[in-house]
Design a protein around this motif. Structure first.
Motif, PDB file in Angstrom:
ATOM      1  N   ARG A 138     -59.468 -14.550  31.494  1.00 47.97           N
ATOM      2  CA  ARG A 138     -57.974 -14.887  31.856  1.00 47.97           C
ATOM      3  C   ARG A 138     -58.275 -16.448  32.596  1.00 47.97           C
ATOM      4  N   MET A 139     -59.333 -16.576  33.388  1.00 49.42           N
ATOM      5  CA  MET A 139     -59.673 -17.891  33.743  1.00 49.42           C
ATOM      6  C   MET A 139     -59.760 -18.873  32.809  1.00 49.42           C
ATOM      7  N   ILE A 140     -60.308 -18.718  31.597  1.00 49.92           N
ATOM      8  CA  ILE A 140     -60.528 -19.746  30.494  1.00 49.92           C
ATOM      9  C   ILE A 140     -59.136 -19.754  29.959  1.00 49.92           C
ATOM     10  N   GLU A 141     -58.341 -18.614  29.592  1.00 46.75           N
ATOM     11  CA  GLU A 141     -57.132 -18.951  29.020  1.00 46.75           C
ATOM     12  C   GLU A 141     -55.984 -19.639  30.191  1.00 46.75           C
ATOM     13  N   MET A 142     -56.008 -19.672  31.366  1.00 49.49           N
ATOM     14  CA  MET A 142     -55.525 -20.509  32.297  1.00 49.49           C
ATOM     15  C   MET A 142     -55.971 -21.990  32.003  1.00 49.49           C
ATOM     16  N   LEU A 143     -57.086 -22.253  32.043  1.00 53.90           N
ATOM     17  CA  LEU A 143     -57.513 -23.471  31.740  1.00 53.90           C
ATOM     18  C   LEU A 143     -57.072 -24.057  30.248  1.00 53.90           C
ATOM     19  N   VAL A 144     -57.094 -23.090  29.374  1.00 48.68           N
ATOM     20  CA  VAL A 144     -56.425 -23.685  27.919  1.00 48.68           C
ATOM     21  C   VAL A 144     -55.017 -23.873  28.151  1.00 48.68           C
ATOM     22  N   ASN A 145     -54.093 -23.124  28.997  1.00 47.64           N
ATOM     23  CA  ASN A 145     -52.823 -23.609  29.118  1.00 47.64           C
ATOM     24  C   ASN A 145     -52.654 -24.673  29.750  1.00 47.64           C
ATOM     25  N   TYR A 146     -53.421 -24.740  30.895  1.00 48.97           N
ATOM     26  CA  TYR A 146     -53.218 -25.977  31.810  1.00 48.97           C
ATOM     27  C   TYR A 146     -53.492 -27.246  31.080  1.00 48.97           C
ATOM     28  N   SER A 147     -54.481 -27.356  30.258  1.00 44.86           N
ATOM     29  CA  SER A 147     -54.840 -28.450  29.244  1.00 44.86           C
ATOM     30  C   SER A 147     -53.565 -28.574  28.488  1.00 44.86           C
ATOM     31  N   HIS A 148     -53.001 -27.693  27.658  1.00 46.48           N
ATOM     32  CA  HIS A 148     -51.930 -27.945  26.876  1.00 46.48           C
ATOM     33  C   HIS A 148     -50.861 -28.426  27.452  1.00 46.48           C
ATOM     34  N   ASP A 149     -50.584 -27.898  28.777  1.00 46.34           N
ATOM     35  CA  ASP A 149     -49.412 -28.700  29.629  1.00 46.34           C
ATOM     36  C   ASP A 149     -49.581 -30.205  29.714  1.00 46.34           C
ATOM     37  N   GLN A 150     -50.905 -30.596  30.013  1.00 43.53           N
ATOM     38  CA  GLN A 150     -51.108 -31.882  30.104  1.00 43.53           C
ATOM     39  C   GLN A 150     -51.374 -32.762  28.855  1.00 43.53           C
ATOM     40  N   GLY A 151     -51.130 -31.902  27.610  1.00 48.04           N
ATOM     41  CA  GLY A 151     -51.117 -32.754  26.475  1.00 48.04           C
ATOM     42  C   GLY A 151     -52.520 -32.851  25.978  1.00 48.04           C
ATOM     43  N   ILE A 152     -53.488 -32.122  26.417  1.00 48.55           N
ATOM     44  CA  ILE A 152     -54.734 -32.013  26.002  1.00 48.55           C
ATOM     45  C   ILE A 152     -55.227 -31.065  24.869  1.00 48.55           C
ATOM     46  N   ARG A 153     -56.001 -31.520  23.960  1.00 48.23           N
ATOM     47  CA  ARG A 153     -56.291 -30.275  23.127  1.00 48.23           C
ATOM     48  C   ARG A 153     -57.673 -29.851  23.394  1.00 48.23           C
ATOM     49  N   VAL A 154     -58.072 -28.373  23.118  1.00 48.07           N
ATOM     50  CA  VAL A 154     -59.228 -27.685  23.917  1.00 48.07           C
ATOM     51  C   VAL A 154     -60.018 -27.560  22.637  1.00 48.07           C
ATOM     52  N   LEU A 155     -61.357 -27.924  22.849  1.00 46.67           N
ATOM     53  CA  LEU A 155     -62.308 -27.450  21.734  1.00 46.67           C
ATOM     54  C   LEU A 155     -63.440 -26.794  22.491  1.00 46.67           C
ATOM     55  N   ALA A 156     -63.626 -25.478  21.808  1.00 41.51           N
ATOM     56  CA  ALA A 156     -64.806 -24.622  22.168  1.00 41.51           C
ATOM     57  C   ALA A 156     -66.137 -24.846  21.321  1.00 41.51           C
ATOM     58  N   GLU A 157     -67.262 -25.186  21.821  1.00 46.10           N
ATOM     59  CA  GLU A 157     -68.570 -25.548  21.226  1.00 46.10           C
ATOM     60  C   GLU A 157     -69.328 -24.286  21.457  1.00 46.10           C
ATOM     61  N   GLY A 158     -70.402 -24.063  20.814  1.00 43.75           N
ATOM     62  CA  GLY A 158     -71.320 -23.177  20.706  1.00 43.75           C
ATOM     63  C   GLY A 158     -70.898 -21.731  20.220  1.00 43.75           C
ATOM     64  N   ILE A 159     -69.950 -21.735  19.396  1.00 48.20           N
ATOM     65  CA  ILE A 159     -69.349 -20.201  19.193  1.00 48.20           C
ATOM     66  C   ILE A 159     -70.435 -19.785  17.969  1.00 48.20           C
ATOM     67  N   GLU A 160     -70.841 -18.748  18.240  1.00 41.40           N
ATOM     68  CA  GLU A 160     -71.815 -18.021  17.092  1.00 41.40           C
ATOM     69  C   GLU A 160     -71.639 -16.653  16.353  1.00 41.40           C
ATOM     70  N   THR A 161     -70.397 -16.113  17.017  1.00 41.60           N
ATOM     71  CA  THR A 161     -70.147 -14.655  16.225  1.00 41.60           C
ATOM     72  C   THR A 161     -68.646 -14.834  16.080  1.00 41.60           C
ATOM     73  N   ALA A 162     -68.178 -13.561  15.040  1.00 42.25           N
ATOM     74  CA  ALA A 162     -66.971 -13.632  14.620  1.00 42.25           C
ATOM     75  C   ALA A 162     -66.251 -13.127  15.673  1.00 42.25           C
TER      76      ALA A 162
END
Length: 362
Positions: free
Chosen positions: A310-334
């Motif tokens: 939920r915390m990460i989702e809130m950070l994503v939503n806040y970033s979108h509100d600021q016009g910021i795209r979010v990139l997740a690095e280090g994804i290793e599994t489906a």
């Protein structure tokens, strides 16, 4: 004029320090009348000396009990020394630095100690080889793909690697050596040069993310000149500059950097977000174009607690509100991929999609 320095842990307080070899011959030993007196039981009273021979600096052992070693080889006879060599007397290690220096400063005192401010477990090997690496441009660049929410390739990150036979490939290990010699900016510039050359083999409609060393931000004018030169050489390449989160500490400075980048049509990304202190104020006052979530936020996100997700989702939503795209690095599994896309992360990067150097077509 070339001046020789010795650096290592040789002061009474075992502070990592540097001393100038300001006269020849220069004796190293336990006695106080030595050019560099070192209070250590394994060092002889007059252990070794640096002197001039045939126009170059050499070292010889003075009949010490425990021997003198240069780059782990025991000295039997007078031996030339070079910048970056490692000298060992007993159990004390010293690194040799040969550099240009204002000699008038050296004549004013018998010893010129300069604390470097670095706290190291031991003398770092590889300074000599790193100098060769930079001079001969022995590096390569691997590009890692970045995908959008629909799993289409939209960008690549330029990742530097060493290509010297006696040094590690890892940029982290190379920068660790470079930082002890003040060569971190030169290494960073070399990695970027190799990466930009590599982009010519890739589609020009992709974005290319590139990194700089935090030290490069200390002088914005030099940074701007370098970026302007890059834009001049690569006028049509879509670029995004990644600045490490730990270097984002001054809102006014970051705003100025962002404005300058946009004038050059270069995007701004904050890298490693979440690895240290999450700088939420900077996100609102000096917002980047892209916010890169560190692997520590993304690793095992599929099995993380609801509160963390939920915390990460809130950070994503806040970033979108600021016009910021979010990139997740280090994804290793489906499963990590699935959760990241479910919570609205825009850009995806990691071994699950493609390793550095792999060409991906989608």
């Amino acid at each position: 004029m070339d001046i020789c320095f010795l650096e290592g842990y040789f002061t009474p307080g075992h502070i990592y320090s540097k001393v100038a070899v300001n006269h020849l011959p220069f004796v190293i030993g336990r006695k106080l009348d030595a050019g560099l007196p070192i209070d250590a039981d394994t060092i002889s009273r007059h252990h070794a000396e640096i002197f001039s021979c045939n126009g170059q600096l050499c070292i010889r052992d003075l009949g010490s009990t425990n021997g003198t070693f240069l780059n782990d080889n025991k000295i039997i006879q007078s031996t030339p020394i070079e910048d970056g060599d490692i000298l060992r007397l007993g159990d004390v290690e010293l690194r040799i630095i040969i550099d240009h220096w204002n000699t008038t400063l050296l004549d004013k005192q018998e010893h010129t100690y300069l604390s470097t401010g670095n706290v190291l477990e031991k003398i770092v090997r590889g300074a000599k080889e790193l100098k060769e690496l930079i001079q001969l441009k022995q590096v390569k660049s691997l590009l890692q793909p970045i995908f959008d929410h629909q799993l289409a390739v939209v960008a690549y990150e330029l990742l530097g690697r060493g290509n010297h036979p006696l040094l590690p490939e890892s940029p982290g290990a190379l920068f660790y050596i470079a930082e002890q010699r003040g060569a971190e900016i030169a290494l960073s510039e070399l990695f970027l040069e190799a990466g930009l050359l590599e982009t010519s083999q890739y589609p020009q409609d992709y974005n290319y993310f590139f990194n700089i060393h935090p030290k490069e931000i200390e002088d914005k004018n030099i940074l701007y000149q370098r970026l302007e030169k890059i834009r001049e050489i690569y006028p049509h390449t879509k670029l995004v500059l990644e600045i490490p989160e730990k270097a984002v500490s001054d809102i006014e400075q970051m705003t100025d950097i962002k404005n300058h980048l946009h004038a050059l049509k270069i995007g701004l990304a904050y890298d490693d977000f979440g690895a240290g202190q999450a700088r939420l104020l900077e996100l609102s006052e000096a917002s980047p174009d892209v916010l890169k979530f560190d692997i520590c936020l993304i690793h095992s996100i599929d099995t993380a607690s609801h509160a963390r997700q939920r915390m990460i989702e809130m950070l994503v939503n806040y970033s979108h509100d600021q016009g910021i795209r979010v990139l997740a690095e280090g994804i290793e599994t489906a499963n990590e991929d699935k959760v990241c896309r479910q919570i609205g992360i825009d850009l995806l990067q990691g071994f699950y999609y493609g390793k550095p150097g792999e060409r991906v077509s989608c």
